[in-house]
Design a protein around this motif. Sequence first.
Motif, PDB file in Angstrom:
ATOM      1  N   PRO A 107       0.821  -1.208   0.000  1.00 33.57           N
ATOM      2  CA  PRO A 107       0.000   0.000   0.000  1.00 33.57           C
ATOM      3  C   PRO A 107       0.854   1.257   0.000  1.00 33.57           C
ATOM      4  O   PRO A 107       2.047   1.226   0.320  1.00 33.57           O
ATOM      5  N   THR A 108       0.255   2.349  -0.363  1.00 28.14           N
ATOM      6  CA  THR A 108       0.826   3.661  -0.071  1.00 28.14           C
ATOM      7  C   THR A 108       0.363   4.037   1.326  1.00 28.14           C
ATOM      8  O   THR A 108      -0.836   4.077   1.599  1.00 28.14           O
ATOM      9  N   LEU A 109       1.308   4.290   2.214  1.00 22.87           N
ATOM     10  CA  LEU A 109       0.972   4.593   3.605  1.00 22.87           C
ATOM     11  C   LEU A 109       0.784   6.096   3.767  1.00 22.87           C
ATOM     12  O   LEU A 109       1.682   6.880   3.458  1.00 22.87           O
ATOM     13  N   ILE A 110      -0.373   6.490   4.276  1.00 24.58           N
ATOM     14  CA  ILE A 110      -0.694   7.890   4.537  1.00 24.58           C
ATOM     15  C   ILE A 110      -0.666   8.106   6.045  1.00 24.58           C
ATOM     16  O   ILE A 110      -1.361   7.404   6.789  1.00 24.58           O
ATOM     17  N   VAL A 111       0.139   9.069   6.480  1.00 24.42           N
ATOM     18  CA  VAL A 111       0.195   9.419   7.900  1.00 24.42           C
ATOM     19  C   VAL A 111      -0.301  10.858   8.049  1.00 24.42           C
ATOM     20  O   VAL A 111       0.386  11.796   7.666  1.00 24.42           O
ATOM     21  N   PRO A 112      -1.505  11.064   8.574  1.00 26.82           N
ATOM     22  CA  PRO A 112      -1.984  12.430   8.769  1.00 26.82           C
ATOM     23  C   PRO A 112      -1.188  13.125   9.865  1.00 26.82           C
ATOM     24  O   PRO A 112      -0.881  12.525  10.902  1.00 26.82           O
ATOM     25  N   GLY A 113      -0.837  14.385   9.624  1.00 30.50           N
ATOM     26  CA  GLY A 113      -0.097  15.136  10.635  1.00 30.50           C
ATOM     27  C   GLY A 113       0.068  16.576  10.227  1.00 30.50           C
ATOM     28  O   GLY A 113       0.174  16.884   9.030  1.00 30.50           O
ATOM     29  N   PRO A 114       0.105  17.505  11.193  1.00 28.53           N
ATOM     30  CA  PRO A 114       0.218  18.928  10.865  1.00 28.53           C
ATOM     31  C   PRO A 114       1.548  19.296  10.223  1.00 28.53           C
ATOM     32  O   PRO A 114       1.676  20.380   9.660  1.00 28.53           O
ATOM     33  N   GLY A 115       2.533  18.400  10.282  1.00 31.88           N
ATOM     34  CA  GLY A 115       3.821  18.682   9.667  1.00 31.88           C
ATOM     35  C   GLY A 115       3.946  18.156   8.256  1.00 31.88           C
ATOM     36  O   GLY A 115       5.040  18.181   7.689  1.00 31.88           O
ATOM     37  N   GLY A 116       2.839  17.697   7.669  1.00 31.47           N
ATOM     38  CA  GLY A 116       2.897  17.126   6.338  1.00 31.47           C
ATOM     39  C   GLY A 116       2.585  18.125   5.245  1.00 31.47           C
ATOM     40  O   GLY A 116       2.294  19.294   5.497  1.00 31.47           O
ATOM     41  N   GLU A 117       2.628  17.643   3.987  1.00 30.09           N
ATOM     42  CA  GLU A 117       2.260  18.500   2.862  1.00 30.09           C
ATOM     43  C   GLU A 117       0.744  18.683   2.861  1.00 30.09           C
ATOM     44  O   GLU A 117      -0.002  17.794   3.280  1.00 30.09           O
ATOM     45  N   PRO A 118       0.249  19.845   2.419  1.00 29.41           N
ATOM     46  CA  PRO A 118      -1.200  20.098   2.456  1.00 29.41           C
ATOM     47  C   PRO A 118      -1.963  19.102   1.589  1.00 29.41           C
ATOM     48  O   PRO A 118      -1.585  18.843   0.441  1.00 29.41           O
ATOM     49  N   PHE A 119      -3.015  18.554   2.147  1.00 30.05           N
ATOM     50  CA  PHE A 119      -3.893  17.648   1.400  1.00 30.05           C
ATOM     51  C   PHE A 119      -4.790  18.489   0.503  1.00 30.05           C
ATOM     52  O   PHE A 119      -5.520  19.355   0.971  1.00 30.05           O
ATOM     53  N   THR A 120      -4.726  18.268  -0.790  1.00 33.18           N
ATOM     54  CA  THR A 120      -5.468  19.060  -1.760  1.00 33.18           C
ATOM     55  C   THR A 120      -6.337  18.155  -2.629  1.00 33.18           C
ATOM     56  O   THR A 120      -6.218  16.921  -2.598  1.00 33.18           O
ATOM     57  N   GLN A 121      -7.169  18.794  -3.447  1.00 33.63           N
ATOM     58  CA  GLN A 121      -8.002  18.033  -4.371  1.00 33.63           C
ATOM     59  C   GLN A 121      -7.135  17.267  -5.361  1.00 33.63           C
ATOM     60  O   GLN A 121      -7.464  16.144  -5.744  1.00 33.63           O
ATOM     61  N   GLN A 122      -6.016  17.863  -5.770  1.00 39.33           N
ATOM     62  CA  GLN A 122      -5.120  17.172  -6.688  1.00 39.33           C
ATOM     63  C   GLN A 122      -4.550  15.910  -6.053  1.00 39.33           C
ATOM     64  O   GLN A 122      -4.471  14.856  -6.703  1.00 39.33           O
ATOM     65  N   ILE A 123      -4.162  15.996  -4.786  1.00 41.14           N
ATOM     66  CA  ILE A 123      -3.656  14.806  -4.098  1.00 41.14           C
ATOM     67  C   ILE A 123      -4.759  13.770  -3.948  1.00 41.14           C
ATOM     68  O   ILE A 123      -4.525  12.567  -4.086  1.00 41.14           O
TER      69      ILE A 123
END
Length: 421
Positions: A107-123
Amino acid sequence: MSSLRLDVVTIFPEYLSPLDLSLIGKARRDGLLDLHVHDLRDFTHDRHRTVDDSPYGGGAGMVMKPGPWAEALEHVVAQGSAGGAEGDGDGDGAAAADSAAAGARVPTLIVPGPGGEPFTQQIARELADEAWLAFACGRYEGIDERVYEWAGERMPVRVLSLGDYVLNGGEVAVLAMVEAVARLLPGVIGNAESLVEESHEDGLLEYPVYTKPAEWDGRAVPDVLLGGNHRAIAEWRHEQRLQRTAERRPDLLPPTAVSTVLADLEERVATPADAPDLQILTRACWAPEFARYGMFSAGEEDLETVRTGIQEWDTRVWRRDGQLLASVRVRPHPTQESTWQIGRLMVAPYLQGRGLGRELLSYAESLAPDDVRTLWLNTGAKSTENLRLYKKAGYRVRPGEGEFPGTVDLTKRRSAASLPA
């Protein structure tokens, strides 16, 4: 039709129960989403099911331990690669290692966190094209940094942020991301055309929408929407998207849109008749400074003071359809020889952040006579955005307090190359 597999590791599995509701729940029941939620505490080996410990180096809070996370992610990889149902976890580590060694899918592992890149519609669109996503819901002060390194050796890892704020854990972010991604999958949204003109799909916000009745509480639906002219409606909606984006999210406007706005502006020398609008623009631009730093009073200048300023300075104004959008004023410095004074560089708040201030500054510099050798301006000592703009343009802060209390003076030597030919 293949389904998107989603694995979520959390210490609060019940937090993900909303994914059984609405269109996302229907997509799961229709086989479009294959969701598996894993309890991180199932991968601990003490009777208290401990997943956290105190941080090395001291400090507040607790840090999530690497061991349970490694076992949980190995379990996810093994189960997903095997394509089977949830098992008891025996032998997962070996299976995961074998899968990675054999080049099997991970899988692609997604780790939510305030230090990450902004989650956008493109992502969201990028992730919707994936076959398998795993989410790691951190808590407390976060996950031991070594887990990111360990996971990165086994699968793609992306740290994504919902915005510039801090949540108690990653579960809320996972709910938002899963919904944003899942609704883009074929078959999840009944009318696929409704996805085309949504906010952020092409960098703009969505136009305003209306329904029956045509008049409500004294407010009427715009006439263009009632006339049946589809071309006129499309043009109106596009203009509304540009206007709404400029007002609410000017940072989203493409440079071409900004250039179009500038090209449409009418520039002229201000007269006393411009004083009321200049007073309003000054208040709009000063209010944030006053709120942040308590430096300027947005209401300290009356109309007579504004009119006097117009007479004492060469003030330039830029308008569109009669609306004042920008202004700057210049003059020879009254006490410093060969110095060009620049002041009141103002851009309407909804157009700020798009490079207009830098253009106005360059224009003000170009108005200086040939004998000027020093460019001078003044701003608040704590006005970080203004200071950043001026320093980037080559200005340097002079020592000591500025011309007015709470301000600083900035100067720049006028180079020979910038003089008129």
